[in-house]
Design a protein around this motif. Structure first.
Motif, PDB file in Angstrom:
ATOM      1  N   ARG A  10      -9.896   3.807  -7.938  1.00 23.09           N
ATOM      2  CA  ARG A  10      -9.854   3.333  -6.554  1.00 23.09           C
ATOM      3  C   ARG A  10      -8.448   3.264  -5.982  1.00 23.09           C
ATOM      4  O   ARG A  10      -8.274   3.085  -4.774  1.00 23.09           O
ATOM      5  CB  ARG A  10     -10.487   1.943  -6.465  1.00 23.09           C
ATOM      6  CG  ARG A  10     -11.985   1.962  -6.751  1.00 23.09           C
ATOM      7  CD  ARG A  10     -12.616   0.620  -6.533  1.00 23.09           C
ATOM      8  NE  ARG A  10     -12.356   0.156  -5.170  1.00 23.09           N
ATOM      9  CZ  ARG A  10     -12.510  -1.104  -4.780  1.00 23.09           C
ATOM     10  NH1 ARG A  10     -12.915  -2.010  -5.629  1.00 23.09           N
ATOM     11  NH2 ARG A  10     -12.254  -1.448  -3.548  1.00 23.09           N
ATOM     12  N   CYS A  11      -7.433   3.384  -6.827  1.00 21.41           N
ATOM     13  CA  CYS A  11      -6.040   3.242  -6.387  1.00 21.41           C
ATOM     14  C   CYS A  11      -5.615   4.451  -5.547  1.00 21.41           C
ATOM     15  O   CYS A  11      -5.825   5.595  -5.934  1.00 21.41           O
ATOM     16  CB  CYS A  11      -5.120   3.098  -7.598  1.00 21.41           C
ATOM     17  SG  CYS A  11      -3.385   2.894  -7.170  1.00 21.41           S
ATOM     18  N   LYS A  12      -4.988   4.162  -4.396  1.00 17.12           N
ATOM     19  CA  LYS A  12      -4.512   5.245  -3.533  1.00 17.12           C
ATOM     20  C   LYS A  12      -3.003   5.436  -3.630  1.00 17.12           C
ATOM     21  O   LYS A  12      -2.427   6.188  -2.867  1.00 17.12           O
ATOM     22  CB  LYS A  12      -4.935   5.014  -2.093  1.00 17.12           C
ATOM     23  CG  LYS A  12      -4.401   3.742  -1.486  1.00 17.12           C
ATOM     24  CD  LYS A  12      -4.975   3.517  -0.104  1.00 17.12           C
ATOM     25  CE  LYS A  12      -4.489   2.197   0.443  1.00 17.12           C
ATOM     26  NZ  LYS A  12      -5.246   1.779   1.604  1.00 17.12           N
ATOM     27  N   GLY A  13      -2.374   4.727  -4.575  1.00 16.94           N
ATOM     28  CA  GLY A  13      -0.943   4.913  -4.816  1.00 16.94           C
ATOM     29  C   GLY A  13      -0.057   4.524  -3.652  1.00 16.94           C
ATOM     30  O   GLY A  13       0.995   5.126  -3.450  1.00 16.94           O
ATOM     31  N   CYS A  14      -0.432   3.505  -2.910  1.00 17.95           N
ATOM     32  CA  CYS A  14       0.343   3.117  -1.724  1.00 17.95           C
ATOM     33  C   CYS A  14       1.705   2.514  -2.078  1.00 17.95           C
ATOM     34  O   CYS A  14       2.616   2.545  -1.265  1.00 17.95           O
ATOM     35  CB  CYS A  14      -0.456   2.147  -0.860  1.00 17.95           C
ATOM     36  SG  CYS A  14      -0.729   0.519  -1.599  1.00 17.95           S
ATOM     37  N   GLY A  15       1.822   1.934  -3.273  1.00 19.63           N
ATOM     38  CA  GLY A  15       3.097   1.406  -3.725  1.00 19.63           C
ATOM     39  C   GLY A  15       3.396  -0.027  -3.331  1.00 19.63           C
ATOM     40  O   GLY A  15       4.475  -0.538  -3.645  1.00 19.63           O
ATOM     41  N   LEU A  16       2.481  -0.701  -2.649  1.00 20.18           N
ATOM     42  CA  LEU A  16       2.731  -2.091  -2.264  1.00 20.18           C
ATOM     43  C   LEU A  16       2.895  -2.988  -3.490  1.00 20.18           C
ATOM     44  O   LEU A  16       3.722  -3.895  -3.494  1.00 20.18           O
ATOM     45  CB  LEU A  16       1.605  -2.612  -1.369  1.00 20.18           C
ATOM     46  CG  LEU A  16       1.522  -2.001   0.024  1.00 20.18           C
ATOM     47  CD1 LEU A  16       0.282  -2.497   0.752  1.00 20.18           C
ATOM     48  CD2 LEU A  16       2.763  -2.330   0.811  1.00 20.18           C
ATOM     49  N   CYS A  17       2.141  -2.719  -4.525  1.00 26.41           N
ATOM     50  CA  CYS A  17       2.245  -3.506  -5.757  1.00 26.41           C
ATOM     51  C   CYS A  17       3.590  -3.284  -6.440  1.00 26.41           C
ATOM     52  O   CYS A  17       4.155  -4.196  -7.047  1.00 26.41           O
ATOM     53  CB  CYS A  17       1.109  -3.173  -6.705  1.00 26.41           C
ATOM     54  SG  CYS A  17       0.969  -1.421  -7.123  1.00 26.41           S
ATOM     55  N   VAL A  18       4.119  -2.086  -6.319  1.00 22.68           N
ATOM     56  CA  VAL A  18       5.417  -1.757  -6.924  1.00 22.68           C
ATOM     57  C   VAL A  18       6.509  -2.604  -6.282  1.00 22.68           C
ATOM     58  O   VAL A  18       7.354  -3.178  -6.976  1.00 22.68           O
ATOM     59  CB  VAL A  18       5.729  -0.249  -6.762  1.00 22.68           C
ATOM     60  CG1 VAL A  18       7.121   0.068  -7.249  1.00 22.68           C
ATOM     61  CG2 VAL A  18       4.698   0.588  -7.484  1.00 22.68           C
ATOM     62  N   THR A  19       6.480  -2.722  -4.966  1.00 23.36           N
ATOM     63  CA  THR A  19       7.503  -3.496  -4.275  1.00 23.36           C
ATOM     64  C   THR A  19       7.310  -5.002  -4.461  1.00 23.36           C
ATOM     65  O   THR A  19       8.278  -5.756  -4.367  1.00 23.36           O
ATOM     66  CB  THR A  19       7.534  -3.178  -2.768  1.00 23.36           C
ATOM     67  OG1 THR A  19       6.258  -3.468  -2.196  1.00 23.36           O
ATOM     68  CG2 THR A  19       7.876  -1.725  -2.525  1.00 23.36           C
ATOM     69  N   ALA A  20       6.097  -5.446  -4.732  1.00 23.69           N
ATOM     70  CA  ALA A  20       5.814  -6.878  -4.888  1.00 23.69           C
ATOM     71  C   ALA A  20       6.179  -7.420  -6.258  1.00 23.69           C
ATOM     72  O   ALA A  20       6.390  -8.624  -6.407  1.00 23.69           O
ATOM     73  CB  ALA A  20       4.342  -7.147  -4.623  1.00 23.69           C
ATOM     74  N   VAL A  63      -7.564  -3.460  -6.407  1.00 22.40           N
ATOM     75  CA  VAL A  63      -7.567  -2.578  -7.582  1.00 22.40           C
ATOM     76  C   VAL A  63      -7.052  -3.294  -8.835  1.00 22.40           C
ATOM     77  O   VAL A  63      -7.412  -2.948  -9.929  1.00 22.40           O
ATOM     78  CB  VAL A  63      -6.702  -1.318  -7.284  1.00 22.40           C
ATOM     79  CG1 VAL A  63      -6.431  -0.515  -8.517  1.00 22.40           C
ATOM     80  CG2 VAL A  63      -7.352  -0.480  -6.212  1.00 22.40           C
ATOM     81  N   ILE A  64      -6.238  -4.332  -8.646  1.00 21.70           N
ATOM     82  CA  ILE A  64      -5.509  -4.954  -9.752  1.00 21.70           C
ATOM     83  C   ILE A  64      -6.115  -6.283 -10.153  1.00 21.70           C
ATOM     84  O   ILE A  64      -6.458  -7.120  -9.307  1.00 21.70           O
ATOM     85  CB  ILE A  64      -4.026  -5.160  -9.363  1.00 21.70           C
ATOM     86  CG1 ILE A  64      -3.435  -3.846  -8.869  1.00 21.70           C
ATOM     87  CG2 ILE A  64      -3.236  -5.729 -10.525  1.00 21.70           C
ATOM     88  CD1 ILE A  64      -2.093  -3.990  -8.191  1.00 21.70           C
ATOM     89  N   LYS A  65      -6.232  -6.485 -11.470  1.00 27.16           N
ATOM     90  CA  LYS A  65      -6.738  -7.733 -12.028  1.00 27.16           C
ATOM     91  C   LYS A  65      -5.687  -8.243 -13.022  1.00 27.16           C
ATOM     92  O   LYS A  65      -5.273  -7.505 -13.919  1.00 27.16           O
ATOM     93  CB  LYS A  65      -8.065  -7.485 -12.741  1.00 27.16           C
ATOM     94  CG  LYS A  65      -8.682  -8.716 -13.345  1.00 27.16           C
ATOM     95  CD  LYS A  65     -10.007  -8.344 -13.979  1.00 27.16           C
ATOM     96  CE  LYS A  65     -10.635  -9.512 -14.696  1.00 27.16           C
ATOM     97  NZ  LYS A  65     -11.879  -9.113 -15.372  1.00 27.16           N
ATOM     98  N   VAL A  66      -5.266  -9.496 -12.860  1.00 28.10           N
ATOM     99  CA  VAL A  66      -4.277 -10.102 -13.743  1.00 28.10           C
ATOM    100  C   VAL A  66      -4.931 -11.262 -14.483  1.00 28.10           C
ATOM    101  O   VAL A  66      -5.508 -12.147 -13.864  1.00 28.10           O
ATOM    102  CB  VAL A  66      -3.041 -10.611 -12.966  1.00 28.10           C
ATOM    103  CG1 VAL A  66      -2.033 -11.239 -13.900  1.00 28.10           C
ATOM    104  CG2 VAL A  66      -2.408  -9.486 -12.172  1.00 28.10           C
TER     105      VAL A  66
END
Length: 68
Positions: A10-20, A63-66
């Protein structure tokens, strides 16, 4: 130790998680392409994860589960 999982299909690789990510361990996997044609996000050093869930909060597609 925290465990981060991604629903890569489901990930579209937007990169918001990378910056967060405060530890800078979330990256876009340039060597992987999901079935939608995107490079999904992944964690490159799971042991460095502090379990803050900033990546999961920023993800617009849930998409992310912690887990701690």
């Amino acid at each position: 130790m925290a465990m981060v999982t991604f629903r890569t299909e489901r990930c579209k690789g937007c990169g918001l998680c990378v910056t967060a990510c405060p530890k800078k361990i979330v990256v876009i996997a340039k060597d992987v392409i999901n079935e939608k044609g995107f490079h999904p996000a992944t964690v490159n050093d799971m042991e460095a994860c502090i379990g803050c869930a900033s990546c999961a909060i920023m993800c617009p597609d849930c998409v992310i589960k912690v887990e701690k």
